[in-house]
Design an enzyme around this catalytic site. Structure first.
Site, short mmCIF file in Angstrom:
data_model
loop_
_atom_site.label_atom_id
_atom_site.label_comp_id
_atom_site.label_asym_id
_atom_site.label_seq_id
_atom_site.Cartn_x
_atom_site.Cartn_y
_atom_site.Cartn_z
N PHE B 149 0.86 -1.17 0.00
CA PHE B 149 0.00 0.00 0.00
C PHE B 149 0.90 1.22 0.00
O PHE B 149 1.89 1.26 0.73
CB PHE B 149 -0.88 -0.02 1.25
CG PHE B 149 -1.93 1.05 1.25
CD1 PHE B 149 -3.03 0.95 0.43
CD2 PHE B 149 -1.80 2.16 2.06
CE1 PHE B 149 -4.00 1.94 0.42
CE2 PHE B 149 -2.77 3.16 2.06
CZ PHE B 149 -3.87 3.04 1.23
N ASP B 218 2.40 -5.07 8.09
CA ASP B 218 1.21 -4.23 8.02
C ASP B 218 0.01 -5.17 7.88
O ASP B 218 -0.10 -5.89 6.88
CB ASP B 218 1.32 -3.28 6.82
CG ASP B 218 0.09 -2.37 6.68
OD1 ASP B 218 -1.00 -2.77 7.12
OD2 ASP B 218 0.24 -1.28 6.11
N TYR B 243 -10.51 -0.04 11.13
CA TYR B 243 -11.80 0.33 10.54
C TYR B 243 -12.24 -0.58 9.41
O TYR B 243 -13.28 -0.32 8.82
CB TYR B 243 -11.80 1.80 10.09
CG TYR B 243 -10.62 2.26 9.25
CD1 TYR B 243 -10.55 1.94 7.91
CD2 TYR B 243 -9.62 3.03 9.81
CE1 TYR B 243 -9.48 2.38 7.15
CE2 TYR B 243 -8.54 3.47 9.05
CZ TYR B 243 -8.48 3.14 7.72
OH TYR B 243 -7.42 3.56 6.97
N LYS B 244 -11.44 -1.58 9.11
CA LYS B 244 -11.85 -2.51 8.05
C LYS B 244 -12.56 -3.70 8.72
O LYS B 244 -13.70 -3.56 9.16
CB LYS B 244 -10.61 -2.93 7.25
CG LYS B 244 -9.91 -1.75 6.55
CD LYS B 244 -8.68 -2.22 5.80
CE LYS B 244 -7.86 -1.05 5.25
NZ LYS B 244 -8.56 -0.34 4.15
N ARG B 392 -13.01 -4.51 -6.37
CA ARG B 392 -12.66 -5.25 -5.15
C ARG B 392 -13.93 -5.61 -4.39
O ARG B 392 -14.84 -4.77 -4.25
CB ARG B 392 -11.78 -4.40 -4.23
CG ARG B 392 -10.44 -4.00 -4.81
CD ARG B 392 -9.51 -3.46 -3.73
NE ARG B 392 -10.17 -2.49 -2.85
CZ ARG B 392 -9.64 -2.00 -1.73
NH1 ARG B 392 -8.44 -2.43 -1.32
NH2 ARG B 392 -10.27 -1.11 -1.02
#
Lengths: 423, 423
Positions: B149, B218, B243-244, B392
């Protein structure tokens, strides 16, 4: 004779009690008159308050009435229903700059120079490393006010270590004589968190500039308490928290000010994807965004940011000059009443008396300060204790009344007497 | 003849339509049977959901039912009534470690190694500079997965620059052959945010260790989606967002894992006052706190932190092995249904088919991907688009059903057909 003396004693006591009661009534009338004449008094209704005299707004501001409803909507509708769509449809993505532009006028900053997010400490790190880089490689020291809030010194130490600079901590008064051709940046707290002393922002900024250094200010204890005028005084970078006089809530996100003239060369040590010119391009190379956006780092903390946004509504139509005038009047009145209620020698004033050297808080030094503050809190007046011997009283002008100040001084006198009688 | 052909055509179409309907009914029965047999199905009731098929839990998790009530109480009572007292009485001060200990079991970490606060990017900076310092001065490079990322690469670049190390970006597969005596730390994303590929955490960690380097992971796209087992695999430091798949809310604070064995020597580049051994002593010199507390920086963001704490309640009694099993079953089923509904060549699978190489999301490449996703969202199926050409779909096993997967594949087929017909 004993009877007569007792009678005389009793009469004297009664006289004294009557005199005290009359004096007290007069003081309460004074407070009521000051409150009646206070042009900011209606702002008090914008907050959730109770019978407590809350003089800790310099630590955690009271809850603005608009916040609970707004946050309930953010959670239930924006997160719960719209979910991911809210990043665009509810304006989440642009909240750091939008809320920054709400904070900006409170700092005397034109729009586009303030971004909200992260903690004060993290923003301080960005500001100091950024300042060192702006100053150039031939300047190898960071000068800090030795009395700064500790995190400022710790973070400045880390910024110095990582950029290969020396850290020099000196008393604020010595800064003009200290800065020189080696100084990259000067970091000063606008208001000393212990003593409540207001430092000379225009003068120290000018001294830094005269030496070719950048001036970085920590506004934690001044933002929302008094006019700051960052643009007018040429401050280079500034940081501050939003949970004190800005009432953003516990641990609310902090702000970073980067003067417009520096933004193009501002080189953040925390170049997260939110600081990228095209964050959703997901490019492997970092290209900084234009403007103060490059002070952003990671995904903004939306719940806290939007609570702060709602909280900032209390400033609608508020004139900072009036806030400052009331703040000084409140603290003047409090000091007058302390002189009446606190017996001489029981507590020592630590805050400068001169208006130009006073922020929004009053600090008093006394014996057994922790126990005195506990007693005072039990009496419904909330200030705070800072080791080893300080009582701090923050006067948030938007919701503190002169009656609050009167009651606080009276209860302080009682708490000090109690503590002395029952150490 | 024309009539007869038209009649034959119509009969054939009718047969095909009947066959499709029968096939569709069978698929829906399959989905219903899988849902009925799903041991995690009751967890869905712990979330606020609607008729949308929400397959973006890999970006922003759905709202857990417990959050709105808890946050209302935090705001109205803890902030509004108790105010400053809540730092102790409501446990605000210790929330970063307490919430960290709720996250820890989801990462396979024993208590006392995870602290929550700041963004992923900020925690990555702490972890990388900390790793470089732990590795020692004779190791002068940081190796990162080139497909990471973007923020990981940007922040790693800054950490390298500030610590005088080189940054080497290589494909993950090349990491074992790249690491050597000069390598201080290796940074890898556990799940590729675009392709959904699950990287070999045990193998790459072992490769880093064999070279004497530290392994930093990560976990943004794996925490809550699958077992991570940090302790078991000897990971040195890790970060991730909440938050995922952890459903903490938009921009919820991130976590930092510092392996117990490293904590005593962990030397944070962001030594804020919250990381101090005695934060309220306000000492001029920095003395780091024991344990993972030294990974803290400034005042914790209480509203977001306590929303996350309430959100983590959905994991009560949940077995991560069952979560992983359901995640794979969901994505397998989705891929089966995509093969039925999407005509060959209309979209290309980017995610590895092998279970050991698949995270919790499926990525498909197609023409006009942005427009296809818009059409799909209009059809009530929310995934997301990542430039230039990826769709996605995140499958959050706690609230995604097999019926959701079936419907998503069916609507995807329609959206692709529509987009092809009306480009």
């Amino acid at each position: 004779m004993a009877t007569s003396e007792a009678h005389r004693g009793s009469a004297a006591e009664q006289n004294a009690a009557e005199q005290n009661a009359a004096e007290q009534n007069a003081a309460e009338r004074d407070a009521a008159a000051l409150d009646a004449a206070d042009e900011l008094r209606a702002l008090r209704d914008r907050f959730v308050l109770d019978d407590t005299v809350y003089l800790d707004g310099n630590s955690l501001g009271a809850l603005p009435r608009a916040v609970p409803g707004r946050l309930a909507d953010v959670i239930a509708r924006e997160w719960g229903e719209l979910r991911i769509r809210s990043w665009t449809e509810s304006g989440w993505w642009t909240a750091p700059e939008r809320v920054g532009d709400l904070v900006a006028p409170l700092l005397g900053a034109a729009p586009g120079q303030v971004v909200v997010g992260d903690s004060t400490s993290v923003n301080l790190f960005k500001a100091l490393v950024g300042a060192v880089r702006l100053a150039g490689d031939d300047r190898d020291e960071i000068v800090v006010d030795a009395a700064s809030f500790p995190t400022d010194g710790y973070i400045a130490g880390s910024a110095a270590r990582l950029t290969g600079r020396a850290l020099r901590a000196v008393p604020a008064a010595a800064i003009p004589a200290t800065v020189g051709p080696r100084t990259a940046a000067v970091l000063v707290n606008h208001v000393d968190y212990r003593t409540g002393e207001l430092l000379d922002l225009p003068g120290l900024t000018a001294a830094a500039h005269a030496a070719g250094a950048l001036a970085v200010w920590d506004l934690c204890h001044s933002a929302g308490a008094l006019p700051v005028d960052l643009d007018r005084h040429g401050v280079d970078l500034a940081v501050g928290c939003t949970y004190k006089y800005l009432n953003g809530g516990p641990g609310a996100p902090a702000f970073l000010y980067v003067r417009a003239a520096h933004q193009e060369r501002f080189d953040s040590p925390l170049p997260g994807w939110n600081a990228h010119a095209e964050p959703f391009a997901m490019a492997p190379a970092f290209t900084p965004a234009d403007g103060v956006t490059r002070g952003r780092v990671g995904t903004p903390d939306i719940l806290s940011l939007l609570a702060l946004e709602a909280a900032l509504g209390v400033w609608d139509g508020v004139d900072l000059a009036a806030v400052r005038a009331k703040s000084l009047a409140l603290t003047d009145f409090f000091l007058d009443r302390v002189a009446v209620h606190v017996r001489p020698g029981a507590a020592e004033l630590v805050t400068p008396v001169e208006h130009r050297r006073r922020g929004g808080q009053i600090a008093l030094r006394c014996a057994d300060a922790a126990a005195v503050m506990d007693r005072l809190i039990a009496r419904g007046v909330v200030g705070d204790f800072r080791p080893p011997d300080l009582l701090r009283f923050g006067f948030a002008p938007l919701y503190t009344s002169f009656a609050d100040a009167e009651r606080a001084a009276r209860e302080l006198g009682r708490a000090l007497s109690e503590a002395a009688a029952h150490p």
